[in-house]
Design a protein around this motif. Structure first.
Motif, short mmCIF file in Angstrom:
data_model
loop_
_atom_site.label_atom_id
_atom_site.label_comp_id
_atom_site.label_asym_id
_atom_site.label_seq_id
_atom_site.Cartn_x
_atom_site.Cartn_y
_atom_site.Cartn_z
N GLU A 102 41.77 23.39 53.25
CA GLU A 102 41.91 22.45 52.13
C GLU A 102 42.56 21.15 52.59
N ILE A 103 43.55 21.26 53.47
CA ILE A 103 44.19 20.07 54.03
C ILE A 103 43.17 19.25 54.81
N LYS A 104 42.37 19.92 55.61
CA LYS A 104 41.35 19.26 56.41
C LYS A 104 40.39 18.46 55.53
N GLU A 105 39.96 19.06 54.44
CA GLU A 105 39.05 18.38 53.52
C GLU A 105 39.69 17.14 52.89
N LEU A 106 40.97 17.27 52.54
CA LEU A 106 41.67 16.14 51.93
C LEU A 106 41.81 14.98 52.91
N ARG A 149 38.35 13.37 53.47
CA ARG A 149 37.83 12.65 52.31
C ARG A 149 38.73 11.48 51.90
N ASP A 150 40.04 11.77 51.65
CA ASP A 150 40.92 10.76 51.08
C ASP A 150 41.46 9.77 52.09
N VAL A 151 41.69 10.22 53.32
CA VAL A 151 42.26 9.33 54.34
C VAL A 151 41.16 8.61 55.11
N LEU A 152 40.30 9.39 55.77
CA LEU A 152 39.34 8.77 56.68
C LEU A 152 38.18 8.09 55.97
N GLN A 153 37.64 8.73 54.95
CA GLN A 153 36.45 8.16 54.30
C GLN A 153 36.80 7.13 53.23
N ARG A 154 37.76 7.46 52.36
CA ARG A 154 38.05 6.57 51.23
C ARG A 154 39.04 5.46 51.57
N THR A 190 32.57 9.97 64.24
CA THR A 190 33.38 9.52 65.38
C THR A 190 34.81 10.04 65.35
N VAL A 191 35.17 10.76 64.29
CA VAL A 191 36.55 11.25 64.13
C VAL A 191 36.54 12.75 63.87
N THR A 192 37.47 13.44 64.51
CA THR A 192 37.60 14.88 64.31
C THR A 192 38.98 15.19 63.74
N VAL A 193 39.01 16.06 62.74
CA VAL A 193 40.26 16.51 62.13
C VAL A 193 40.41 18.01 62.36
N ARG A 194 41.54 18.40 62.93
CA ARG A 194 41.82 19.82 63.11
C ARG A 194 43.18 20.13 62.49
N PRO A 211 49.72 16.33 50.70
CA PRO A 211 50.47 17.55 50.39
C PRO A 211 50.06 18.71 51.30
N GLY A 212 51.05 19.35 51.91
CA GLY A 212 50.78 20.49 52.77
C GLY A 212 50.85 20.16 54.25
#
Length: 220
Positions: free
Chosen positions: A145-149, A152-157, A165-169, A198-199
């Motif tokens: 859930e953190i990964k999705e946030l 979506r909210d940081v990298l895309q929006r 070009t970006v990986t989130v783990r 959050p998280g």
């Protein structure tokens, strides 16, 4: 994007007492609700003090009686009926505004070694309590859930980064950002925005940038 505010995590309703609440009534409230402290409110629901177990035990010792546990075995406290919350309370009340970021409130709790903060509105009225356990709840969010946030909210929006070009783990709340984004200023912005999700426990920023706009952005 903003991180959670105090009002998002606080507990309500709050067990409270009035200045005239007696010693025995205070002990009963602590025992009945399994809490360690009670805020004392005035007629306008503004905190005027706090009574905790330490205050009650200290008063008990000054009377020359052997201090006994508040909880455990049900024992009757023989105490003068005239002793009230007004006489027992500590007048310094640690309060926090309902719209303060949880991160700031948590930092204050750690630095001042506080177990709880009493949440007040713009008029100073009590509307909740934020305990350490409430803050810790924010870190129970699943990694996926953190990964999705973050994606979506940081990298895309917020950063408008190209997802390819970006990986989130995320591992146990620790976020690792890697890959390439356009500008240096966005690398640092991505880090502090991710920290506010959050998280998130910590951020490992391994992002690289294609353009150094540090001077224009005021970065060293």
């Amino acid at each position: 994007m903003r991180g959670p505010q105090v009002s998002d995590l606080m507990t309500w309703p709050v067990v409270t007492a009035g200045p005239g609440t007696t010693f025995k009534e205070l002990v009963s409230l602590l025992a009945e609700h399994g809490i360690a402290a009670i805020p004392v409110l005035d007629d306008h629901r503004r905190p005027m003090g706090v009574v905790d177990e330490a205050d009650l035990l200290a008063r008990h010792r000054r009377d020359g009686r052997r201090a006994e546990p508040l909880f455990g075995k049900r024992r009757v406290w023989t105490k003068a009926q005239g002793l009230t919350a007004r006489e027992l309370m500590t007048r310094r009340v640690p309060t926090v505004a309902k719209d303060e970021p949880v991160a700031g409130a948590a930092r204050r709790m750690v630095e001042a070694k506080l177990r709880r903060l009493y949440v007040v509105d713009g008029s100073g009225r009590l509307i909740g309590v934020l305990a350490r356990r409430d803050v810790l709840r924010a870190f129970l969010r699943p990694d996926e859930e953190i990964k999705e946030l973050v994606e979506r909210d940081v990298l895309q929006r917020s950063i408008w980064a190209d997802p390819s070009t970006v990986t989130v783990r995320v591992d146990d709340g620790v976020v690792t950002l890697s890959g390439v984004i356009d500008r240096r200023s966005e690398v640092e912005r991505a880090e502090w925005l991710t920290e506010s999700v959050p998280g998130v426990v910590a951020v490992r920023n391994r992002l690289k940038y294609a353009q150094d706009d540090g001077a224009a952005a005021g970065l060293r």
